[in-house]
Scaffold this active site. Sequence first.
Site, PDB file in Angstrom:
ATOM      1  N   GLY A  83       0.802  -1.210   0.000  1.00  0.00           N
ATOM      2  CA  GLY A  83       0.000   0.000   0.000  1.00  0.00           C
ATOM      3  C   GLY A  83       0.837   1.263   0.000  1.00  0.00           C
ATOM      4  NE  ARG A  84       3.841   1.660   5.011  1.00  0.00           N
ATOM      5  CZ  ARG A  84       4.120   2.075   6.203  1.00  0.00           C
ATOM      6  NH1 ARG A  84       4.506   3.296   6.387  1.00  0.00           N
ATOM      7  NH2 ARG A  84       4.047   1.259   7.223  1.00  0.00           N
ATOM      8  N   GLY A 117       0.066   6.133   1.508  1.00  0.00           N
ATOM      9  CA  GLY A 117       1.182   5.583   0.741  1.00  0.00           C
ATOM     10  C   GLY A 117       2.548   6.072   1.189  1.00  0.00           C
ATOM     11  NE  ARG A 168      11.046  -3.808   2.949  1.00  0.00           N
ATOM     12  CZ  ARG A 168       9.918  -3.939   3.659  1.00  0.00           C
ATOM     13  NH1 ARG A 168       9.949  -3.843   4.975  1.00  0.00           N
ATOM     14  NH2 ARG A 168       8.767  -4.125   3.052  1.00  0.00           N
ATOM     15  NE  ARG A 175       5.062  -8.784   1.654  1.00  0.00           N
ATOM     16  CZ  ARG A 175       5.441  -7.764   2.403  1.00  0.00           C
ATOM     17  NH1 ARG A 175       5.103  -7.719   3.671  1.00  0.00           N
ATOM     18  NH2 ARG A 175       6.155  -6.782   1.890  1.00  0.00           N
ATOM     19  CG  ASP A 240       0.557  -8.745   6.702  1.00  0.00           C
ATOM     20  OD1 ASP A 240       0.047  -9.340   7.670  1.00  0.00           O
ATOM     21  OD2 ASP A 240       0.780  -7.526   6.709  1.00  0.00           O
ATOM     22  CG  ASN A 241       4.252  -7.647   8.680  1.00  0.00           C
ATOM     23  OD1 ASN A 241       4.249  -7.189   7.541  1.00  0.00           O
ATOM     24  ND2 ASN A 241       3.663  -7.053   9.684  1.00  0.00           N
TER      25      ASN A 241
HETATM   26  P1  AMP Z   1       2.407  -3.003   7.952  1.00  0.00           P
HETATM   27  O1  AMP Z   1       1.724  -2.759   9.261  1.00  0.00           O
HETATM   28  O2  AMP Z   1       3.453  -1.997   7.619  1.00  0.00           O
HETATM   29  O3  AMP Z   1       2.865  -4.390   7.791  1.00  0.00           O
HETATM   30  O4  AMP Z   1       1.275  -2.756   6.846  1.00  0.00           O
HETATM   31  C1  AMP Z   1       0.092  -3.511   6.765  1.00  0.00           C
HETATM   32  C2  AMP Z   1      -0.658  -3.139   5.520  1.00  0.00           C
HETATM   33  O5  AMP Z   1      -1.064  -1.756   5.561  1.00  0.00           O
HETATM   34  C3  AMP Z   1       0.121  -3.272   4.223  1.00  0.00           C
HETATM   35  O6  AMP Z   1      -0.782  -3.651   3.216  1.00  0.00           O
HETATM   36  C4  AMP Z   1       0.640  -1.888   4.000  1.00  0.00           C
HETATM   37  O7  AMP Z   1       0.951  -1.642   2.644  1.00  0.00           O
HETATM   38  C5  AMP Z   1      -0.530  -1.040   4.455  1.00  0.00           C
HETATM   39  N1  AMP Z   1      -0.108   0.291   4.889  1.00  0.00           N
HETATM   40  C6  AMP Z   1       0.536   0.618   6.025  1.00  0.00           C
HETATM   41  N2  AMP Z   1       0.750   1.949   6.094  1.00  0.00           N
HETATM   42  C7  AMP Z   1       0.220   2.484   4.963  1.00  0.00           C
HETATM   43  C8  AMP Z   1       0.121   3.813   4.426  1.00  0.00           C
HETATM   44  N3  AMP Z   1       0.598   4.857   5.089  1.00  0.00           N
HETATM   45  N4  AMP Z   1      -0.490   3.952   3.237  1.00  0.00           N
HETATM   46  C9  AMP Z   1      -1.000   2.906   2.567  1.00  0.00           C
HETATM   47  N5  AMP Z   1      -0.933   1.647   3.010  1.00  0.00           N
HETATM   48  C10 AMP Z   1      -0.336   1.430   4.191  1.00  0.00           C
HETATM   49 MG    MG Z   2       3.946  -5.340   6.458  1.00  0.00          MG
END
Ligand code: AMP
Ligand code: MG
Length: 462
Positions: A83-84, A117, A168, A175, A240-241
């Site tokens: 998402g970003r 994003g 990165r 994943r 997903d992580n």
């Molecule tokens: P994370 O907690 O970083 O593992 O993210 C979990 C999900 O939320 C993933 O699909 C990310 O791409 C999405 N995500 C987290 N932060 C953002 C953001 N600021 N904008 C868009 N998507 C986000």
């Molecule tokens: Mg993640």
Amino acid sequence: MIRFDNSYARMPQGFFARVDPTPVTAPSLLALNGPLADRLGLDRDALTVEMLAGNAVPQGATPLAQAYAGHQFGGFVPQLGDGRAVLLGEVVAPDGARFDLQLKGSGPTPFSRRGDGRAWMGPVLREYLVSEFMAAMGVPTTRALAAVATGDQVWREQGGLPGAVLTRVAASHIRVGTFQYFAVRDRKDALAALTAHVIARHYPGADGPLALLDRVVAAQAETIAQWMALGFIHGVMNTDNMAISGETIDYGPCAFMDVYHPQTVFSSIDRQGRYAWANQPQIAVWNLAQFATCLIPLMGEEEAAVEAATTAVHRFAPLYQAAWLRRFGAKLGIDGEAHQSLIESLLQMMAEQKADFTRVFAGLSDGTARDEFTDRAAFDVWARDWQALSPDMAAMARANPRRIPRNHRVEQAITSAVAGDMAPFERLFDAITHPHDMRADWADLAQAPTPAQAVRQTFCGT
Ligand code: AMP
Ligand code: MG
């Protein structure tokens, strides 16, 4: 020039969305990891700040956002995805190893849902520091090639914050959640293609999905045992992580413990302590069971497939236990298998006396461990038994870092960086990527936080 070879971009329809990074207003370099650029065979001149900010897409890149699903705190989300972040492409290092180059915080994608994003400087610099420390300690991990400030503000709970983009590097960003994305859609063809891709890329020689499962289980058992031996708490072990490669990925609210306690949790959103330090191996098994479930449709007759997959996931426990004993044995310079109770009695004493995890183990080499305990007589009794085994000091020196990216130091580095001063970040980076060096001018960075300095919570508001 960067020579890309983008195998993921050649995957079938539905694996990703092609999307360019969104340009930022005023990119400026915060950090560039020269040694990593060299290891990847990247020409440093090709790593321009415009490219690292997403303002210029390098020739040969095929920017894309990867699709994935995932269990977040146990609840299934059928569509997450980058998402970003965008995967610029893959590079093949001089030794033949293939790496993803990804920009994180590079603007919205079709998977952004309500997010902007973007990322702010805090989590970008935290990931940079912690992932490079992990690499320095030999823990399988994604790496940080660069961090740039965007010159734009991002809005989070705390208000407007300076934006940043992290470059990165990973063996891949595939994943458990990538498999789940196709499994929940009954895309058996896609699961088969993904399995073949992952085997070729990460586990050549694995003969089919069951062998892949075995390899991933073994890789994760080793990685998680290494986390435990460093007092590392990932914080968001959602499916997903969890990387199929076995690399540690996604350093959101992660942290290292100062005071040892097995139930330590830092993440502000982990209210139940699901991802507490001591729970990490069980969570890994739970995640691997989700992975196994995705592979079952590829494994032939269902009843036999379920049984084989279950057996494979159950192999985590003995592999992890052996890795844990090996790691903690090395921390004490002894045969962990033969002296498990000695390891456990030390940990118990540390928990009871609120001893600093890193300082106790580092201090065993130079006689200062005793100072970390309030009941020194109890420590002396333990130490007599330990010393009777003639511990291997060289093994201990390798296993025990003198310095870790302590929360309060990471936060100080971030606060200074936000104010425009990168010197504390650079000094901390240098000290933790040389974690074994004894240097008097880094002594302060080996100190535990005072009660006033101690950070008790980290935030996912990334
Ligand atoms: P994370 O907690 O970083 O593992 O993210 C979990 C999900 O939320 C993933 O699909 C990310 O791409 C999405 N995500 C987290 N932060 C953002 C953001 N600021 N904008 C868009 N998507 C986000
Ligand atoms: Mg993640």
